[in-house]
Design a protein around this motif. Sequence first.
Motif, mmCIF file in Angstrom:
data_model
loop_
_atom_site.group_PDB
_atom_site.id
_atom_site.type_symbol
_atom_site.label_atom_id
_atom_site.label_comp_id
_atom_site.label_asym_id
_atom_site.label_seq_id
_atom_site.Cartn_x
_atom_site.Cartn_y
_atom_site.Cartn_z
ATOM 1 N N CYS A 91 20.927 46.738 26.619
ATOM 2 C CA CYS A 91 21.706 47.756 27.314
ATOM 3 C C CYS A 91 20.997 48.002 28.642
ATOM 4 C CB CYS A 91 21.805 49.035 26.493
ATOM 5 S SG CYS A 91 22.727 48.844 24.946
ATOM 6 N N ARG A 92 21.666 47.672 29.716
ATOM 7 C CA ARG A 92 21.047 47.657 31.044
ATOM 8 C C ARG A 92 21.359 48.938 31.810
ATOM 9 N NH1 ARG A 92 22.778 42.445 33.954
ATOM 10 N NH2 ARG A 92 24.809 43.497 33.846
ATOM 11 N N ALA A 93 20.410 49.317 32.654
ATOM 12 C CA ALA A 93 20.585 50.502 33.499
ATOM 13 C C ALA A 93 20.414 50.113 34.964
ATOM 14 C CB ALA A 93 19.561 51.568 33.130
ATOM 15 N N HIS A 94 21.226 50.696 35.810
ATOM 16 C CA HIS A 94 21.118 50.536 37.256
ATOM 17 C C HIS A 94 20.655 51.856 37.854
ATOM 18 C CE1 HIS A 94 24.298 47.133 36.897
ATOM 19 N NE2 HIS A 94 23.068 46.677 36.734
ATOM 20 N N GLY A 95 19.514 51.817 38.527
ATOM 21 C CA GLY A 95 18.911 53.018 39.067
ATOM 22 C C GLY A 95 19.437 53.420 40.431
ATOM 23 N N ASP A 96 18.690 54.280 41.100
ATOM 24 C CA ASP A 96 19.122 54.837 42.385
ATOM 25 C C ASP A 96 19.159 53.802 43.504
ATOM 26 O OD1 ASP A 96 19.312 57.340 41.208
ATOM 27 O OD2 ASP A 96 17.271 57.915 41.769
ATOM 28 N N ARG A 97 18.473 52.648 43.323
ATOM 29 C CA ARG A 97 18.396 51.646 44.385
ATOM 30 C C ARG A 97 19.267 50.426 44.111
ATOM 31 N NH1 ARG A 97 11.789 51.929 45.191
ATOM 32 N NH2 ARG A 97 11.732 54.095 45.951
ATOM 33 N N TYR A 98 20.077 50.481 43.068
ATOM 34 C CA TYR A 98 20.922 49.333 42.739
ATOM 35 C C TYR A 98 22.014 49.149 43.791
ATOM 36 C CZ TYR A 98 24.196 46.318 40.263
ATOM 37 O OH TYR A 98 25.038 45.283 39.915
ATOM 38 N N ASP A 99 22.226 47.870 44.213
ATOM 39 C CA ASP A 99 23.274 47.573 45.185
ATOM 40 C C ASP A 99 23.957 46.249 44.838
ATOM 41 O OD1 ASP A 99 24.866 48.079 47.405
ATOM 42 O OD2 ASP A 99 23.564 46.900 48.733
ATOM 43 N N GLY A 100 24.097 45.993 43.541
ATOM 44 C CA GLY A 100 24.728 44.763 43.095
ATOM 45 C C GLY A 100 26.226 44.909 42.926
ATOM 46 N N LYS A 109 27.891 52.581 42.442
ATOM 47 C CA LYS A 109 27.011 51.547 41.902
ATOM 48 C C LYS A 109 25.759 52.069 41.221
ATOM 49 C CE LYS A 109 28.370 47.850 45.099
ATOM 50 N NZ LYS A 109 27.866 46.819 46.041
ATOM 51 N N THR A 110 25.244 53.177 41.677
ATOM 52 C CA THR A 110 23.956 53.647 41.172
ATOM 53 C C THR A 110 24.112 54.508 39.926
ATOM 54 O OG1 THR A 110 24.013 55.595 42.604
ATOM 55 C CG2 THR A 110 22.954 53.613 43.480
ATOM 56 N N ARG A 111 22.998 54.615 39.181
ATOM 57 C CA ARG A 111 22.925 55.475 38.000
ATOM 58 C C ARG A 111 24.043 55.154 36.996
ATOM 59 N NH1 ARG A 111 18.853 59.020 38.874
ATOM 60 N NH2 ARG A 111 19.338 60.154 36.952
ATOM 61 N N VAL A 112 24.101 53.894 36.623
ATOM 62 C CA VAL A 112 25.092 53.406 35.658
ATOM 63 C C VAL A 112 24.350 52.755 34.498
ATOM 64 C CG1 VAL A 112 27.052 51.863 35.273
ATOM 65 C CG2 VAL A 112 26.791 53.036 37.482
ATOM 66 N N GLY A 113 24.735 53.068 33.271
ATOM 67 C CA GLY A 113 24.072 52.528 32.094
ATOM 68 C C GLY A 113 25.002 51.729 31.212
ATOM 69 N N GLY A 114 24.605 51.585 29.932
ATOM 70 C CA GLY A 114 25.408 50.855 28.968
ATOM 71 C C GLY A 114 25.165 51.381 27.566
ATOM 72 N N VAL A 115 26.234 51.527 26.772
ATOM 73 C CA VAL A 115 26.136 52.088 25.423
ATOM 74 C C VAL A 115 27.030 51.315 24.469
ATOM 75 C CG1 VAL A 115 26.662 54.102 23.987
ATOM 76 C CG2 VAL A 115 25.479 54.417 26.152
ATOM 77 N N LEU A 116 26.491 50.993 23.300
ATOM 78 C CA LEU A 116 27.221 50.339 22.216
ATOM 79 C C LEU A 116 27.395 51.336 21.078
ATOM 80 C CD1 LEU A 116 28.234 47.422 21.315
ATOM 81 C CD2 LEU A 116 26.112 47.332 19.984
ATOM 82 N N VAL A 117 28.569 51.308 20.414
ATOM 83 C CA VAL A 117 28.884 52.274 19.364
ATOM 84 C C VAL A 117 29.391 51.527 18.127
ATOM 85 C CG1 VAL A 117 30.162 54.366 18.778
ATOM 86 C CG2 VAL A 117 29.583 53.899 21.169
ATOM 87 N N SER A 118 28.957 51.955 16.948
ATOM 88 C CA SER A 118 29.421 51.334 15.709
ATOM 89 C C SER A 118 30.862 51.742 15.426
ATOM 90 C CB SER A 118 28.533 51.743 14.528
ATOM 91 O OG SER A 118 28.719 53.119 14.205
ATOM 92 N N LYS A 119 31.618 50.824 14.857
ATOM 93 C CA LYS A 119 32.953 51.178 14.396
ATOM 94 C C LYS A 119 32.895 52.041 13.134
ATOM 95 C CE LYS A 119 36.472 49.997 15.552
ATOM 96 N NZ LYS A 119 37.456 50.666 16.451
#
Length: 373
Positions: A91-100, A109-119
């Motif tokens: 699960c990847r996080a993009h910080g304050d300096r991310y510009d991808g 673009k900045t301060r974006v994460g990732g979350v997985l949830v069980s069914k």
Amino acid sequence: MIRIRRGLYAQALASAALAFAIAPRADGEPPALPTNARPVLNEHWDDGKIDPARWYVLRKKWGAGNHGVVRENVFVAEDRVDGRERSVLVCRAHGDRYDGPIVGVDGEKTRVGGVLVSKEFFASGRFEIVAKIGSISATPGGPDEPARPVGAVPAMWTYAYRYVEASEGHDKTQFDPKRPLYNPHMPAYGSAANEYWSELDFPEFGKGGDLTTGLYNTFLQNRHDPRTFDVSSAIDAEYHTFVTDWRTRLQPLPGVRDDQVVEHAGYWWVADKQVPFEDYLGNPLKRLGPDRYAVYCGGRATHWIDGKKVGENDRFVPSMAAQLNLGIWLPEWAGPAPWNESSVSFASIRVWQFDDEGDVRGILTDDIASADD
């Protein structure tokens, strides 16, 4: 009458706590699994894929100072675990300096994460998660200390939610005979509505940039008990084993009469203001016989890291089944994230269900809504 009734309640509470307790091992390790524990999940990502029958990936924003979590930031990759190459969930996080190229739910673009949830929705049981935070090696644009992605919140938790409104035009200060789940003692946002909320955090890392102090919160309807414990042993970019035992129980509730409750969805719900809310906190009841009831309630959540106990929760522990969440996000309260990318990785997830008598299933049943639902 109230004093007598609450005295009986306190005695029953102590007896019930002793009845379901399992003595820990002398060295502080988790106790042996109960003989009736059911293995229900054993996830190792060995096929290199996320099974949609077991999991879904969120695209959602919540809280201030961040741009949500997106599906592009959750994937399976190879990593070294216990001396060998294995597939792990990242699960990847993009910080304050991310510009991808990846953007959050609002196009930022900045301060974006990732979350997985069980069914699946889980109730009382053991949750064993092998995970690591950050990385050992520094990467261009990454955190100054690669094992400490300050400003991000790596986390593992159970969560379920249901919003219940009273009938149109109903007096919000009274129980609603048409809506058994509506309870005037727990109004949401001042309206004729309730929030049923089941959550255990085990843990959330990173409040105010401090990843060495873990947040072990409980949420039960409109009640919340925040606790913090030392998790510094896990902040070294190595894989560690996190274990939480969640217990529930039936608590006798003396003095409740048949004319004070209503049946709905297999449970009984208080419908009389004379039953003190503090005795049941919005949880349903089980009918034991004429004018005899017990409340389904949480007991205790106990937490270990690498076989060593770090702490426990014994207030506002939920009893309603909830989904398992894994991931990383960047809320405002985590502080600045002066880096480009970081991550939390999960090598394995195992869950056993204890089927304690206080478990409540079938009331909270909805998946977490994504922004594009």
